[in-house]
Scaffold this motif. Structure first.
Motif, PDB file in Angstrom:
ATOM      1  N   TYR A   1       0.845  -1.194   0.000  1.00 29.22           N
ATOM      2  CA  TYR A   1       0.000   0.000   0.000  1.00 29.22           C
ATOM      3  C   TYR A   1       0.880   1.243   0.000  1.00 29.22           C
ATOM      4  O   TYR A   1       1.916   1.288   0.667  1.00 29.22           O
ATOM      5  N   ASP A   2       0.446   2.262  -0.742  1.00 30.77           N
ATOM      6  CA  ASP A   2       1.162   3.538  -0.701  1.00 30.77           C
ATOM      7  C   ASP A   2       0.520   4.526   0.268  1.00 30.77           C
ATOM      8  O   ASP A   2       1.062   5.591   0.510  1.00 30.77           O
ATOM      9  N   ASP A   3      -0.647   4.193   0.819  1.00 30.06           N
ATOM     10  CA  ASP A   3      -1.355   5.053   1.760  1.00 30.06           C
ATOM     11  C   ASP A   3      -1.540   4.299   3.076  1.00 30.06           C
ATOM     12  O   ASP A   3      -2.304   3.333   3.146  1.00 30.06           O
ATOM     13  N   PRO A   4      -0.852   4.707   4.167  1.00 32.00           N
ATOM     14  CA  PRO A   4      -0.988   3.994   5.447  1.00 32.00           C
ATOM     15  C   PRO A   4      -2.420   3.977   5.968  1.00 32.00           C
ATOM     16  O   PRO A   4      -2.855   2.967   6.533  1.00 32.00           O
ATOM     17  N   GLU A   5      -3.169   5.075   5.781  1.00 31.40           N
ATOM     18  CA  GLU A   5      -4.540   5.115   6.273  1.00 31.40           C
ATOM     19  C   GLU A   5      -5.408   4.101   5.539  1.00 31.40           C
ATOM     20  O   GLU A   5      -6.257   3.448   6.148  1.00 31.40           O
ATOM     21  N   ARG A   6      -5.187   3.968   4.246  1.00 31.12           N
ATOM     22  CA  ARG A   6      -5.987   3.007   3.479  1.00 31.12           C
ATOM     23  C   ARG A   6      -5.667   1.579   3.913  1.00 31.12           C
ATOM     24  O   ARG A   6      -6.564   0.736   4.033  1.00 31.12           O
ATOM     25  N   TRP A   7      -4.374   1.301   4.150  1.00 31.28           N
ATOM     26  CA  TRP A   7      -4.022  -0.034   4.620  1.00 31.28           C
ATOM     27  C   TRP A   7      -4.655  -0.317   5.980  1.00 31.28           C
ATOM     28  O   TRP A   7      -5.175  -1.410   6.221  1.00 31.28           O
ATOM     29  N   TRP A   8      -4.624   0.681   6.852  1.00 27.80           N
ATOM     30  CA  TRP A   8      -5.194   0.476   8.182  1.00 27.80           C
ATOM     31  C   TRP A   8      -6.687   0.180   8.091  1.00 27.80           C
ATOM     32  O   TRP A   8      -7.203  -0.703   8.785  1.00 27.80           O
ATOM     33  N   GLU A   9      -7.380   0.902   7.224  1.00 28.49           N
ATOM     34  CA  GLU A   9      -8.810   0.645   7.080  1.00 28.49           C
ATOM     35  C   GLU A   9      -9.054  -0.769   6.546  1.00 28.49           C
ATOM     36  O   GLU A   9      -9.938  -1.479   7.029  1.00 28.49           O
ATOM     37  N   ASP A  10      -8.268  -1.178   5.549  1.00 30.74           N
ATOM     38  CA  ASP A  10      -8.482  -2.502   4.972  1.00 30.74           C
ATOM     39  C   ASP A  10      -8.123  -3.612   5.954  1.00 30.74           C
ATOM     40  O   ASP A  10      -8.821  -4.636   6.042  1.00 30.74           O
TER      41      ASP A  10
ATOM     42  N   VAL B   1      -7.894  -3.445   9.305  1.00 29.18           N
ATOM     43  CA  VAL B   1      -8.486  -3.403  10.633  1.00 29.18           C
ATOM     44  C   VAL B   1      -9.938  -2.965  10.602  1.00 29.18           C
ATOM     45  O   VAL B   1     -10.841  -3.706  10.970  1.00 29.18           O
ATOM     46  N   GLU B   2     -10.175  -1.705  10.141  1.00 28.62           N
ATOM     47  CA  GLU B   2     -11.489  -1.120  10.327  1.00 28.62           C
ATOM     48  C   GLU B   2     -12.573  -1.778   9.489  1.00 28.62           C
ATOM     49  O   GLU B   2     -13.728  -1.837   9.912  1.00 28.62           O
ATOM     50  N   HIS B   3     -12.237  -2.257   8.295  1.00 29.62           N
ATOM     51  CA  HIS B   3     -13.252  -2.735   7.377  1.00 29.62           C
ATOM     52  C   HIS B   3     -13.325  -4.253   7.282  1.00 29.62           C
ATOM     53  O   HIS B   3     -13.957  -4.776   6.365  1.00 29.62           O
ATOM     54  N   ARG B   4     -12.660  -4.959   8.201  1.00 33.99           N
ATOM     55  CA  ARG B   4     -12.803  -6.418   8.229  1.00 33.99           C
ATOM     56  C   ARG B   4     -14.106  -6.749   8.917  1.00 33.99           C
ATOM     57  O   ARG B   4     -14.330  -6.389  10.067  1.00 33.99           O
ATOM     58  N   GLY B   5     -14.990  -7.381   8.211  1.00 36.25           N
ATOM     59  CA  GLY B   5     -16.287  -7.702   8.796  1.00 36.25           C
ATOM     60  C   GLY B   5     -16.157  -8.626   9.982  1.00 36.25           C
ATOM     61  O   GLY B   5     -15.253  -9.439  10.090  1.00 36.25           O
TER      62      GLY B   5
ATOM     63  N   ALA C   1     -20.592   3.483  -3.880  1.00 39.22           N
ATOM     64  CA  ALA C   1     -19.464   3.281  -2.961  1.00 39.22           C
ATOM     65  C   ALA C   1     -19.127   1.800  -2.836  1.00 39.22           C
ATOM     66  O   ALA C   1     -17.943   1.414  -2.849  1.00 39.22           O
ATOM     67  N   ASP C   2     -20.145   0.940  -2.721  1.00 41.86           N
ATOM     68  CA  ASP C   2     -19.892  -0.501  -2.637  1.00 41.86           C
ATOM     69  C   ASP C   2     -19.269  -1.028  -3.927  1.00 41.86           C
ATOM     70  O   ASP C   2     -18.377  -1.892  -3.896  1.00 41.86           O
TER      71      ASP C   2
ATOM     72  N   ARG D   1     -11.920  -1.993  -6.420  1.00 41.21           N
ATOM     73  CA  ARG D   1     -10.595  -1.703  -5.886  1.00 41.21           C
ATOM     74  C   ARG D   1     -10.089  -2.794  -4.949  1.00 41.21           C
ATOM     75  O   ARG D   1      -9.026  -2.658  -4.342  1.00 41.21           O
ATOM     76  N   GLY D   2     -10.868  -3.868  -4.788  1.00 37.09           N
ATOM     77  CA  GLY D   2     -10.431  -4.994  -3.971  1.00 37.09           C
ATOM     78  C   GLY D   2     -10.414  -4.680  -2.483  1.00 37.09           C
ATOM     79  O   GLY D   2      -9.593  -5.246  -1.745  1.00 37.09           O
ATOM     80  N   ARG D   3     -11.318  -3.842  -2.016  1.00 39.42           N
ATOM     81  CA  ARG D   3     -11.360  -3.489  -0.600  1.00 39.42           C
ATOM     82  C   ARG D   3     -12.506  -4.230   0.072  1.00 39.42           C
ATOM     83  O   ARG D   3     -13.578  -4.458  -0.521  1.00 39.42           O
ATOM     84  N   PRO D   4     -12.342  -4.646   1.346  1.00 41.00           N
ATOM     85  CA  PRO D   4     -13.394  -5.419   2.021  1.00 41.00           C
ATOM     86  C   PRO D   4     -14.648  -4.603   2.281  1.00 41.00           C
ATOM     87  O   PRO D   4     -15.733  -5.175   2.411  1.00 41.00           O
ATOM     88  N   LEU D   5     -14.524  -3.284   2.380  1.00 38.68           N
ATOM     89  CA  LEU D   5     -15.670  -2.431   2.642  1.00 38.68           C
ATOM     90  C   LEU D   5     -15.340  -1.049   2.094  1.00 38.68           C
ATOM     91  O   LEU D   5     -14.172  -0.653   2.032  1.00 38.68           O
TER      92      LEU D   5
END
Length: 825
Positions: free
Chosen positions: A195-204, A206-210, A368-369, A375-379
């Protein structure tokens, strides 16, 4: 900045999907010895859950995923003691965390008693893991201790001066702004995970794992995975450039040993960066040696309100986050966070009268979904929701997005602290007055209009002026929309957390706002560098209603005024003094003594003005002209007619003086006299003719024109004789001097209103009028759009309207108006 573990009871899935891939990357990032590094990291990870009497919960400060994971781990482990990264001096304040009146965001404030400017904050938001641990301990009856390096040491190590002393300190000093050489663990893990964006990695990760369906998942597994990652990073980077970390971690280890001896089960909530150091082996003697000889200061601690805006990185807070409002939403919205977020956005846009319907919300959620899936993001994260909002609700415009970011993504939430929280006496008195006057501190800027004829508004004004004297910038004076006269004031109010430090600093002046402001005003007057500063202090005393301080300020003012012979200093001091006299009348304060001093200053200015204007260069003349304009307005407000006559005589002396005084000042004096009706048109023309004569240099003549026309060009419109003089002089300026004169003239005429410039141009194009033509015939009948003579009938109708506006219409006027006639005045 520290990083944290995953959310709730989904540790195994999180560790496998996100953190372990980052650990693998970190373990292969260096050269030589990396297998040993990875082995050491594994030992750290095993140490997190191996010891039955302690668990190390490494977190990301202000991370909602870490907060949920900490809550799940505490519920499962049920520790008897909870150790939290923070100043041990705050141990006595942890009981307030369970008070219902305590509403985050709040912060622990520690400041040096003898130097309150040397202070630090430890902020806590609703979604901060440390706050969740405090609340859990308060509800469960567990012991709470702070284990970071005492503030007595950390503040003593901080420089006493400089801008950094006034900035809020980070929670653990791990990522202060400007420390580019320090390692950011979150960025390292994000980079190794691709990841080139730490915030995006953190969301993927941690925050967006169901939430996982496996309710038996180990809640400590995410912390073990993160501990392994931190171990790998620290094995490569050491302390990562955080020079104070070895000392801080030595103190943490000592406090942890004490807790392990006293309790059977202990949980430690700290930045994940510190977990390897706390899990590793270290001799007690070595830790004590690190702490030996540290400087120490006497500090005080308390709770203060905080804001989401101050949690944002843009505010300069070192351990801040980019989107506190978004993180709070993720923490409080357990289900359908994207749908609920779009609903909030729609509500905000509707409040701003933007057309947003429920169909927009549905379409934005779908988009958004879809973007998240592509983009291959969980949420859908903040990036996807923002893109969807821009496309669906904002019609592709970024203007509404700025409002959404300010109000929702960042937010203006202001926390609250119980009234019985420890505070300096000055802070208690201010809080009491805020409640009495119904002036509640708010994080969002608002405008406050005051009518000084009302007792409550007058008291509010006095409080705000007193705080301004103390350097507590809660309110800033502003020009109101309908502010007419001196009985109205308009303030812009906005409460910032740093004001708590300002209040602590101001506590040295007194225990109440009134006493502290009075003492501060007296000290400011005694140590003022110029007479103008003393008069400004006197004005502030009247505005703030500081009767007790006024005699001291007046004595200093009288002494300084008697000794100061510089007319520029006297002129700079007079306007504030005259304003103070006028405000004193409106506010019901006795300003007779100020009036006497003001009259004395004005008389000395009248006597000394002509000599003070002589021999000045261009810069000095410009500065003196500004003083003359200010004094002219101030003298007009004084009640003594004889004083106004003396001032007019001084201006005439300047205007008629032939040499020695710059043309700028002579022209300005002539214009002021002309505007006041003390200089006839013929006399003004004579002075202009002398200034523009052939014997006067072009630059000097241009300066006179600049001074004379600075008040506007309507004189040239209504007095063609003056216009002809200017036109004739300009036409006769030698070509060699024209380039030097032109900038002055352009600057002068650029200040005219567009209509005035246009009219002057038409008059110049038309040429001299009939009464100045040699043969008596006009070159043209008049200006385009104007009749050659006055239309008496139309003028009488306009005069009647003016009389109506002035309230001077008579019965005769009303009777004749029906016939289309108006009486003559």
């Amino acid at each position: 900045m520290p990083v944290g573990a995953g959310a709730g009871r989904r540790g195994a899935a999180l560790a496998g999907a996100g953190l372990h891939s980052a650990v693998d990357g970190a373990g292969s990032a260096g050269a030589g010895g990396l297998r040993a590094d990875r082995a050491a990291a594994g030992e750290v990870a095993r140490a997190v859950g191996a010891a039955e009497d302690v668990v190390l919960l490494g977190v990301r400060h202000h991370g909602p995923g870490s907060a949920r994971a900490v809550l799940a781990a505490l519920e499962a482990y049920r520790p008897q003691a909870v150790l939290i990264e923070g100043p041990p001096e705050a141990d006595a304040l942890v009981g307030l965390a369970g008070d219902p009146a305590m509403r985050p965001p709040v912060a622990l404030l520690a400041h040096v008693v003898d130097d309150p400017a040397r202070a630090a904050f430890w902020p806590f938001a609703e979604f901060s893991p440390e706050w969740v641990a405090l609340r859990w301990a308060a509800e469960s009856g567990a012991e709470v201790r702070f284990i970071d390096l005492p503030a007595a040491h950390s503040l003593a190590l901080r420089p006493a001066t400089g801008e950094d002393a006034d900035e809020p300190g980070p929670v653990d000093g791990e990522s202060e702004a400007g420390a580019d050489v320090r390692v950011d663990p979150l960025a390292v893990l994000a980079g190794t995970a691709g990841y080139d964006d730490p915030e995006r990695w953190w969301e993927d990760a941690v925050e967006h794992r169901g939430g996982g369906a496996d309710g038996d998942a180990d809640p400590l597994a995410p912390f073990a995975a993160l501990a392994e990652a931190m171990g790998a990073i620290r094995a490569i980077h050491g302390d990562g450039g955080h020079s104070q970390d070895p000392v801080r971690e030595a103190h943490m280890r000592l406090r942890l040993r004490e807790a392990r001896r006293a309790y059977e089960r202990t949980a430690v909530v700290c930045g994940a960066w510190h977990v390897p150091a706390l899990a590793g082996r270290s001799a007690v003697a070595a830790d004590r040696q690190l702490l030996k000889g540290l400087p120490k200061a006497r500090v005080e601690t308390t709770w203060v309100p905080w804001t989401h805006r101050r949690l944002a990185r843009a505010s300069g807070y070192g351990a801040g986050i980019a989107s506190p409002g978004w993180y709070r939403h993720l923490f409080t919205s357990a289900d359908r966070p994207v749908t609920r977020w779009m609903t909030k956005v729609a509500g905000l846009l509707r409040e701003e009268d933007l057309p947003v319907s429920s169909a927009h919300v549905i379409e934005a959620v779908r988009l958004a979904d879809t973007l998240a899936a592509m983009r291959g993001r969980p949420l859908a994260g903040l990036g996807e929701t923002t893109d969807a909002i821009r496309a669906v609700m904002c019609d592709g415009s970024d203007v509404p997005l700025a409002l959404i970011r300010d109000r929702l993504v960042v937010g203006d939430v202001l926390g609250e602290v119980p009234p019985d929280a420890p505070a300096v006496p000055l802070a208690r008195d201010l809080a009491r007055q805020q409640r009495t006057l119904r002036l509640k501190p708010e994080a969002l800027e608002r405008q406050l209009d005051l009518d000084l004829r009302k007792d409550t508004d007058a008291a509010r004004s006095r409080l705000l002026h007193r705080l301004a004297l103390l350097g507590i910038g809660w309110g800033e004076p502003a020009r109101g929309r309908d502010s007419k006269g001196t009985f109205r004031e308009t303030w812009r109010l906005r409460w910032e957390p740093e004001l708590a430090v300002r209040i602590a600093e101001a506590g040295i002046w007194g225990t109440t706002v009134a006493a502290a402001a009075g003492a501060r005003a007296s000290d400011a007057a005694v140590h003022a560098g110029t007479l103008a500063e003393v008069t400004a202090t006197a004005e502030a005393c009247l505005l703030a209603g500081l009767r007790d301080a006024l005699p001291v300020v007046m004595q200093v003012l009288a002494d300084r005024a008697a000794l100061d012979t510089d007319v520029a200093h006297l002129a700079a001091a007079l306007p504030a003094l005259v304003r103070a006299v006028r405000y004193g009348d409106v506010r019901g304060t006795d300003s007779a003594a100020l009036g006497e001093v003001a009259a004395g200053l004005a008389q000395r200015i009248c006597v000394g003005l002509p000599p003070a204007c002589a021999g000045l260069d261009a810069d000095g003349a410009a500065a003196m002209r500004a003083h003359v304009d200010e004094v002219h307005r101030a003298v007009a407000l004084l009640p003594d007619p004889a004083l106004r006559d003396r001032w007019a005589a001084a201006l005439r002396s300047v205007a008629e003086r032939d040499g020695g005084i710059p043309g700028l000042l002579r022209g300005a004096a002539a214009r002021l006299l002309r505007d006041d009706g003390r200089l006839a048109a013929d006399e003004a023309a004579r002075l202009m003719g002398l200034a523009l004569s052939a014997g006067t240099g072009p630059a000097e003549s241009a300066g006179w024109i600049e001074g004379f026309l600075a008040g506007g060009g309507m004189l040239l419109v209504h007095d063609e004789k003056l216009l002809a003089l200017v036109d004739g002089w300009l036409a006769g300026v030698p070509a060699a001097a024209f380039d030097d004169v032109l900038p002055l003239l352009r600057r002068t005429f650029a200040e005219f209103e567009p209509g005035v410039r246009r009219t002057v141009g038409e008059l110049v194009r038309r040429g001299p009028s009939a009464d100045r033509q040699p043969g008596g015939a006009a070159a043209e009948p008049g200006l385009p759009g104007f009749a050659a003579a006055l239309d008496r009938h139309r003028a009488d109708a306009a005069a009647h309207t003016v009389r109506l506006l002035l309230g001077t219409t008579t019965t005769t006027d009303l009777g004749t108006q029906g016939d289309g006639e108006a009486g003559d005045d």
